[in-house]
Design a protein around this motif. Structure first.
Motif, mmCIF file in Angstrom:
data_model
loop_
_atom_site.group_PDB
_atom_site.id
_atom_site.type_symbol
_atom_site.label_atom_id
_atom_site.label_comp_id
_atom_site.label_asym_id
_atom_site.label_seq_id
_atom_site.Cartn_x
_atom_site.Cartn_y
_atom_site.Cartn_z
ATOM 1 N N GLY A 53 0.715 -1.423 0.039
ATOM 2 C CA GLY A 53 -0.043 -0.004 -0.077
ATOM 3 C C GLY A 53 0.829 1.355 -0.181
ATOM 4 N N VAL A 54 2.013 1.057 -0.141
ATOM 5 C CA VAL A 54 3.237 2.151 0.028
ATOM 6 C C VAL A 54 3.579 2.136 -1.337
ATOM 7 C CG1 VAL A 54 4.763 3.511 1.072
ATOM 8 C CG2 VAL A 54 3.141 1.973 2.435
ATOM 9 N N PRO A 55 3.569 3.156 -2.319
ATOM 10 C CA PRO A 55 4.146 3.223 -3.578
ATOM 11 C C PRO A 55 5.655 3.241 -3.667
ATOM 12 C CG PRO A 55 2.105 4.412 -3.666
ATOM 13 C CD PRO A 55 2.295 4.256 -2.083
ATOM 14 N N GLY A 56 6.164 2.519 -4.095
ATOM 15 C CA GLY A 56 7.764 2.812 -4.622
ATOM 16 C C GLY A 56 8.522 2.235 -3.432
ATOM 17 N N SER A 57 7.757 1.454 -2.173
ATOM 18 C CA SER A 57 8.443 1.246 -1.223
ATOM 19 C C SER A 57 9.479 0.161 -1.249
ATOM 20 C CB SER A 57 7.599 1.047 -0.019
ATOM 21 O OG SER A 57 6.636 -0.038 -0.217
ATOM 22 N N LEU A 58 10.275 -0.094 -0.255
ATOM 23 C CA LEU A 58 11.160 -1.281 -0.240
ATOM 24 C C LEU A 58 11.023 -1.994 1.083
ATOM 25 C CD1 LEU A 58 13.474 -3.298 -1.152
ATOM 26 C CD2 LEU A 58 15.073 -1.777 -0.002
ATOM 27 N N ALA A 59 10.439 -3.315 0.963
ATOM 28 C CA ALA A 59 10.176 -4.191 2.426
ATOM 29 C C ALA A 59 11.522 -4.544 2.617
ATOM 30 C CB ALA A 59 9.126 -5.040 2.147
ATOM 31 N N VAL A 60 11.852 -4.196 3.884
ATOM 32 C CA VAL A 60 12.859 -4.903 4.747
ATOM 33 C C VAL A 60 12.845 -5.591 5.994
ATOM 34 C CG1 VAL A 60 15.342 -4.352 5.325
ATOM 35 C CG2 VAL A 60 14.150 -2.946 3.613
ATOM 36 N N PRO A 61 12.696 -6.987 5.846
ATOM 37 C CA PRO A 61 12.567 -7.676 7.063
ATOM 38 C C PRO A 61 13.982 -7.724 7.932
ATOM 39 C CG PRO A 61 11.860 -8.907 4.899
ATOM 40 C CD PRO A 61 12.586 -7.817 4.768
ATOM 41 N N PHE A 62 13.498 -7.184 9.093
ATOM 42 C CA PHE A 62 14.821 -7.011 9.814
ATOM 43 C C PHE A 62 14.276 -6.606 11.368
ATOM 44 C CE2 PHE A 62 18.365 -4.636 11.776
ATOM 45 C CZ PHE A 62 19.355 -5.822 11.773
ATOM 46 N N ASP A 63 14.789 -7.364 12.409
ATOM 47 C CA ASP A 63 14.665 -7.240 13.776
ATOM 48 C C ASP A 63 15.734 -5.939 14.071
ATOM 49 O OD1 ASP A 63 14.551 -6.922 16.542
ATOM 50 O OD2 ASP A 63 14.368 -8.900 16.812
ATOM 51 N N VAL A 64 15.136 -4.743 14.626
ATOM 52 C CA VAL A 64 16.334 -3.694 14.635
ATOM 53 C C VAL A 64 17.217 -3.869 16.053
ATOM 54 C CG1 VAL A 64 14.731 -1.855 13.569
ATOM 55 C CG2 VAL A 64 14.600 -2.465 16.187
ATOM 56 N N SER A 65 16.608 -5.045 16.844
ATOM 57 C CA SER A 65 17.699 -5.103 17.906
ATOM 58 C C SER A 65 18.806 -6.119 17.719
ATOM 59 C CB SER A 65 16.790 -5.773 19.059
ATOM 60 O OG SER A 65 16.201 -7.084 18.863
ATOM 61 N N GLU A 66 18.905 -6.487 16.464
ATOM 62 C CA GLU A 66 19.820 -7.396 15.818
ATOM 63 C C GLU A 66 20.877 -6.502 15.339
ATOM 64 O OE1 GLU A 66 20.165 -10.826 16.102
ATOM 65 O OE2 GLU A 66 18.016 -10.928 16.794
ATOM 66 N N PHE A 67 21.833 -5.937 16.158
ATOM 67 C CA PHE A 67 22.891 -4.870 15.960
ATOM 68 C C PHE A 67 23.886 -5.403 14.755
ATOM 69 C CE2 PHE A 67 21.650 -4.237 20.652
ATOM 70 C CZ PHE A 67 20.745 -3.257 20.309
ATOM 71 N N ALA A 68 24.224 -6.584 14.928
ATOM 72 C CA ALA A 68 25.208 -7.103 14.177
ATOM 73 C C ALA A 68 25.013 -6.859 12.633
ATOM 74 C CB ALA A 68 25.576 -8.549 14.293
ATOM 75 N N GLY A 69 23.612 -6.853 12.303
ATOM 76 C CA GLY A 69 23.163 -6.874 10.841
ATOM 77 C C GLY A 69 22.794 -5.323 10.567
ATOM 78 N N LEU A 70 22.828 -4.536 11.215
ATOM 79 C CA LEU A 70 22.338 -2.954 11.036
ATOM 80 C C LEU A 70 23.307 -2.412 9.720
ATOM 81 C CD1 LEU A 70 22.168 -1.260 14.313
ATOM 82 C CD2 LEU A 70 20.368 -1.921 12.998
ATOM 83 N N SER A 71 24.632 -2.703 9.635
ATOM 84 C CA SER A 71 25.424 -2.311 8.548
ATOM 85 C C SER A 71 24.962 -2.764 7.305
ATOM 86 C CB SER A 71 26.878 -2.429 8.963
ATOM 87 O OG SER A 71 27.854 -1.976 7.750
ATOM 88 N N GLN A 72 24.608 -4.213 7.215
ATOM 89 C CA GLN A 72 24.362 -4.850 5.953
ATOM 90 C C GLN A 72 22.954 -4.192 5.536
ATOM 91 O OE1 GLN A 72 26.073 -7.010 3.955
ATOM 92 N NE2 GLN A 72 24.888 -6.387 2.499
ATOM 93 N N VAL A 73 21.996 -3.994 6.463
ATOM 94 C CA VAL A 73 20.579 -3.560 6.207
ATOM 95 C C VAL A 73 20.717 -2.108 5.591
ATOM 96 C CG1 VAL A 73 18.612 -2.820 7.233
ATOM 97 C CG2 VAL A 73 19.440 -4.985 7.764
#
Length: 252
Positions: A53-73
């Motif tokens: 429902g959000v035109p042009g958006s990118l869906a990014v499944p990620f738990d923000v508390s998984e700090f080690a993955g922040l840079s890759q996201v």
């Protein structure tokens, strides 16, 4: 349906907690204001449905508390759009209601981790890139009435949201002179899945409504439009603020 404008003119906006509630409202409003929106949420099914429902958006499944993955996201988002993130909005959050003397410490720590540590860590990752590139940016945190006042049985949430206001002030002091504005929004009572327990109690709901001078509860769109303002050039001289959007609760 909101007509698309060019207030944000192709900016890359990352919104956490974007699968529902206030986060989804903010993502929708950012897209309507001309932004390219990366919608982050840990619930894959919920996120995929919301992003349609959000035109042009990118869906990014990620738990923000998984700090080690922040840079890759952040790398993945910037690669997808071919540009750096301009604005981050920290709408992800959790709640737990218990009497202080009965509060499980593991739950208490989890609330602090998700509501306070995670947004700081993500802003830190994005700001490092913006500062290194000399690119201006906007960081918008979501606080709460409990950034200012205490509400019974919310000691962990109150601690986290009071801390968010401290982070807003501190980051603004360090970064605003180098082009990164940092602000927050303190929603009043907005009906979402997170606050449904309050609205499910008729007596508590009626009491809360009686405290609001405007005579109504908020909706996600009320918060979303303020987020767009803070992300836009219209707020170019605003930094270090936690703006209450509460129908007048704190003034009553």
């Amino acid at each position: 349906m909101v007509t698309r404008s060019e207030v944000l003119d192709g900016d890359i906006v990352l919104v956490t907690g974007a699968g529902r509630g206030i986060g989804l409202g903010i993502a929708t409003a950012m897209a309507a204001a001309g932004a390219n929106v990366a919608m982050v949420s840990r619930s894959v099914a919920q996120l995929n449905e919301a992003s349609r429902g959000v035109p042009g958006s990118l869906a990014v499944p990620f738990d923000v508390s998984e700090f080690a993955g922040l840079s890759q996201v952040v790398d993945d988002i910037e690669t997808h759009y071919g540009a750096m993130v301009n604005t981050v909005v920290h709408a992800a959050g959790i709640h737990a209601r218990h009497k202080a003397e009965d509060f499980d410490l593991d739950v208490w720590r989890r609330v602090i981790e998700v509501n306070l540590v995670a947004p700081f860590a993500l802003s830190q990752e994005i700001a490092r890139r913006q500062l290194a590139a000399g690119q201006p940016g906007q960081h918008v945190f979501i606080g709460s009435l409990t950034s200012f006042i205490a509400i019974p049985e919310t000691s962990a949430y109150t601690a986290s949201k009071s801390g968010v206001f401290g982070v807003v002030r501190s980051l603004s002091q360090e970064w605003s002179g180098r082009g990164i504005r940092v602000n927050g929004i303190a929603p009043g009572y907005v009906r979402t899945e997170l606050t449904e327990v309050v609205f499910a109690d008729p007596e508590r709901s009626a009491h809360n409504l009686s405290r609001i001078p405007m005579g109504r509860f908020g909706v996600p769109e009320d918060i979303a439009q303020v987020a767009v303002f803070l992300a836009s050039p219209q707020s170019a001289y605003v930094t270090g603020q936690m703006l209450p959007v509460d129908g007048g609760w704190l003034s009553a």
